[in-house]
Design an enzyme around this catalytic site. Structure first.
Site, PDB file in Angstrom:
ATOM      1  CG  ASN A  96      -0.898 -11.203   0.058  1.00 27.49           C
ATOM      2  OD1 ASN A  96      -1.095 -11.895  -0.931  1.00 27.49           O
ATOM      3  ND2 ASN A  96      -0.440  -9.970  -0.024  1.00 27.49           N
ATOM      4  CB  SER A 108       1.773  -7.392  -0.066  1.00 23.37           C
ATOM      5  OG  SER A 108       3.135  -7.768  -0.098  1.00 23.37           O
ATOM      6  CD  GLU A 118      -5.726  -6.771   1.725  1.00 24.43           C
ATOM      7  OE1 GLU A 118      -6.240  -7.793   2.219  1.00 24.43           O
ATOM      8  OE2 GLU A 118      -4.494  -6.650   1.528  1.00 24.43           O
ATOM      9  CG  HIS A 143      -1.981  -4.690  -0.355  1.00 25.32           C
ATOM     10  ND1 HIS A 143      -2.486  -5.964  -0.189  1.00 25.32           N
ATOM     11  CD2 HIS A 143      -0.975  -4.798  -1.269  1.00 25.32           C
ATOM     12  CE1 HIS A 143      -1.803  -6.796  -0.943  1.00 25.32           C
ATOM     13  NE2 HIS A 143      -0.887  -6.111  -1.606  1.00 25.32           N
TER      14      HIS A 143
END
Length: 289
Positions: A194, A122, A155, A143
């Site tokens: 994130n 991540s 992702e 991800h």
């Protein structure tokens, strides 16, 4: 090429790895999950089985389909079982040394030079993991988001070495085989989601740490005032406070921006083992199942 990917390996059978394995098996793929040892492999099997049972209980999956998915799954404590896989997805602890070690080992074990080695990191650089192999052009970030069987996003992260054909192949695999939606990100800490989410979570931690508002009021404010399905501190508890701290550290190491720095309270809670839902207590308390 995606039509040829039928054998998938997942390294790591924790919450994320088990979820990735489940969606692969439900998509009809021959899936092998590798854990640290036989005991951990049995725990991973139980984790996937329980998730499939919950899906059946909610009416989202037919009992026969759940049985078929479980039949497509194999669980092992031997990384050598990845040798014949066409796609291997690493989902071990969010630690650069641990992940690098896995990729270096997979590079020697996975026999097909056209196989794709993917990481579910991540926050860590995909480039670093790719450079641990002799096939950096076949290494890519995939991800997924927790809970993997429910959330539809993945992702896709290409390093400077990742071949365009690798990106095209995994995007088609994720969309056509797994039925999920792809967003692309450059190989920067935090990627898209994130990099935006973690500063928000850290701001909530700082607010609670300062005594400005209680955890309950912070979460209620964002849920009822901003229509968020879950407040930031409950979300941090769900992600795992150790994972939030690890992502924040990676972001801060890369950008050196104060908004990415983990607050002292977050570090103290991790040191105390108060990691959120998975330990029964974080910013809130949770009943043990």
């Amino acid at each position: 090429m995606t039509g040829g990917i039928r054998r998938v390996g997942v390294v790591g059978g924790g919450l994320m790895g088990a979820g990735i394995a489940e969606v692969c098996a439900r998509a009809g793929l021959d899936t092998v999950v590798c854990e640290a040892d036989a005991t951990a492999a049995r725990a991973a099997r139980e984790r996937v089985s329980a998730s499939l049972e919950r899906a059946v209980g909610r009416g989202g999956l037919e009992p026969a389909a759940a049985q078929d998915a479980l039949a497509r799954l194999a669980f092992t404590g031997d990384l050598e079982e990845m040798a014949d896989r066409q796609l291997v997805i690493e989902a071990v602890v969010e630690n650069a040394d641990a992940k690098t070690e896995v990729f270096a080992a997979l590079d020697k074990i996975v026999e097909d030079p056209a196989a794709v080695l993917a990481t579910n990191t991540s926050s860590l650089p995909v480039m670093r993991l790719g450079m641990a192999t002799a096939r950096a052009d076949r290494v890519v970030g995939l991800h997924f988001f927790n809970p993997v069987p429910v959330l539809p996003l993945v992702e896709v992260v290409a390093s400077l070495h990742t071949a365009p054909g690798t990106v095209t192949a995994v995007e088609s695999f994720v969309t056509e085989v797994l039925g999920k939606t792809v967003v692309h990100s450059r190989d920067r800490a935090g990627f898209v989601v994130n990099a935006l989410l973690v500063p928000y979570l850290l701001a909530a931690v700082r607010m609670a740490e300062s005594g400005f508002a209680t955890a309950a009021d912070i979460d209620t404010g964002m849920e009822l005032g901003c229509a968020h399905p879950m407040g930031p501190l409950r979300l941090a508890d769900l992600i795992g406070l150790d994972t939030v701290a690890s992502i924040a550290e990676s972001l801060y190491d890369e950008f050196r921006e104060p908004l990415y720095a983990p607050p002292p309270l977050l570090h103290r809670m991790v040191e105390a083992g108060l990691l959120g839902r998975k330990t029964g207590r974080g910013f809130h308390e949770y009943g043990r199942s």
